[in-house]
Scaffold this motif. Structure first.
Motif: not given
Length: 498
Positions: A103-104, A106, A111-112, A114, A195
């Motif tokens: 999690q966390g 970006k 943008r995150p 997921t 990422t």
């Protein structure tokens, strides 16, 4: 004090890097790493590229779900580490592989990350999404993948059609990064968003690739470097001279031969060199659906004509290894032992006898000193490919086959093979190439990917592979599976020319 660490990949080339003392290296922050690469890729999208000239630079931009431990020389299922996944587990039936996600994290555009990005990536690879990859060299890796199912933002399940214990090894290779849903395949070719520890800056074909430190990287205190700059140099001599002159801290594996290594060490006496086993195999690809190569006797003659040890002696000064489809020991766990390998056509110790048999076959097919077959030998236009291709042409002359070398730019190489481009009028065509096996030598995915990857050009051994993949590896241990694989007769091994 600086020193140069050199590693020669047995079938690939030399890797040299300038290092400072270990304690300083562990604490030092900042600086730009400069490396040259011996070729220019078609684009920056790992999922569309077939060679490491794009993968290596872009691995620093991307992340995987999981990744093989880069500090362990030989990949195995026990050396897989989490990246975007924090943990994973199989269900009792061995069909569902569940990942919990970090999690966390970006993307470089803010943008995150997921679970939806995981689904988008593998839907794209499998051809299930609206957008398509222009070239899709690893689609067949996931033939056993039924679907990818997100459960919220931070859990995702890979659902298989049947048990495949080593499936996770495919996800752990450098060729399996996660792509963002919101970035198109076209943009990923020219300006990839990842990422990873570095952000993509610029790619100029035949000139350079640049990446810069990601200050918001999710791994604390990484990366150490401020940037990495890759210069794309086709000329091997120019690259070596530049390295010796201190313009680069790191060479590119595949650019130096053992002879050139000796020359480099004379100019850089502080060089320290190693010779680990490599994962690159050099092989002859024949489209056996196209006349005259649809005749198995012709293919057999070509196989018998090859002096494989001569390739090893000339190209690697005797340091290379003979092999069939799988990486041989000690680097690989699945390669045939030498006594079994030498039972294959063309691998027997009696090389002179093999070549005489090849000439007899060619005469029966209507060829001889006064009627020679004309062919084109296509290969990637880089020295590690061209050098053995020249040797191949010389050896085929001994059985009344005259070859003409046809170098092909790397950006066009795989698309030409995939399309099975027709031969020019009056000339038959074969292809000479080096093949990088999947990063895991775990057997099932490696065999599947290797055989499937070549299906458009040679199509061999499927009866054996289908039999193994459909049941053998589900229940047997590693050693039992190896024994079964090596003892299964197949016409595919007979058609393989390496």
């Amino acid at each position: 004090m600086k020193r140069v660490l050199c590693a020669f990949i047995a079938a690939g080339g030399l890797l040299c890097v300038i290092l400072v003392a270990a304690p300083a290296l562990a604490q030092k922050q900042g600086g730009i790493l400069r490396q040259y690469i011996n070729d220019s890729p078609a684009g920056m999208s790992i999922h569309e590229e077939t060679t490491v000239v794009a993968e290596r630079p872009m691995m620093a931009v991307m992340n995987n779900l999981v990744l093989f431990d880069q500090h362990v020389a030989q990949n195995s299922l026990s050396d897989i580490l989490p990246e975007l996944a924090t943990d994973w587990a199989w269900d009792e039936d061995g069909i569902k592989l569940v990942f919990h996600l970090r999690q966390g994290v970006k993307w470089h555009d803010g943008r995150p990350f997921t679970a939806a990005d995981i689904k988008c990536t593998w839907d794209l690879i499998q051809g299930k999404s609206a957008e398509r990859l222009r070239v899709n060299p690893r689609k067949s890796w996931y033939a056993n993948l039924a679907e990818v199912v997100p459960n919220g933002d931070y859990e995702v399940t890979f659902v298989l059609k049947r048990p495949q214990p080593a499936f996770i090894a495919l996800l752990a290779t450098g060729m399996s990064p996660v792509y963002p849903c919101h970035v198109s395949p076209a943009q990923m070719r020219q300006h990839p968003i990842g990422t990873g520890p570095f952000k993509f800056v610029e790619f100029k074909p035949n000139e350079f690739i640049k990446v810069v430190k990601n200050p918001d990287y999710w791994k604390p205190d990484l990366p150490h470097l401020d940037a990495i700059e890759y210069t794309l140099l086709h000329n091997r001599s120019t690259a070596i001279l530049a390295f010796v002159a201190g313009k680069y801290e790191l060479t590119f594996a595949g650019t130096l031969t053992i002879a050139l290594t000796r020359d480099l060490q004379k100019q850089r006496p502080d060089a320290v060199c190693e010779l680990p086993p490599g994962s690159v195999s050099t092989n002859l690809i024949i489209n056996r659906e196209k006349p005259p190569f649809d005749n198995p006797e012709l293919r057999r003659a070509m196989s018998l004509a090859l002096d494989r040890q001569a390739f090893i002696d000339i190209v690697t000064e005797g340091k290379g290894l003979r092999a069939a489809a799988m990486q041989p020991p000690p680097g690989g766990q699945w390669g045939m032992p030498l006594d079994m390998l030498e039972k294959l056509p063309g691998y027997e110790p009696d090389f002179a006898g093999n070549r005489e048999k090849a000439r007899e076959i060619m005469k029966k097919l209507g060829y001889g000193p006064d009627k020679r077959m004309q062919i084109k030998v296509t290969t990637r236009d880089v020295p590690p490919y061209r050098d053995p291709a020249v040797i191949l042409i010389d050896q085929l002359k001994e059985i009344y086959i005259d070859g003409e070398l046809e170098p092909v730019d790397t950006a066009q190489w795989y698309p030409k093979v995939q399309r099975k481009d027709p031969s020019p009028l009056g000339a038959h065509k074969v292809r000479w190439r080096s093949t990088i096996l999947p990063a895991s030598d775990q057997g099932e995915p490696a065999m599947n990917a290797f055989y499937e990857h070549h299906q458009d050009s040679i199509r061999f051994g499927y009866r054996c592979v289908d039999r193994i993949l459909s049941g053998t590896l589900r229940s047997l241990s590693l050693l039992e599976a190896v024994a079964t694989n090596l003892s299964t007769p197949t016409s595919g091994a007979q058609d393989r020319i390496r």
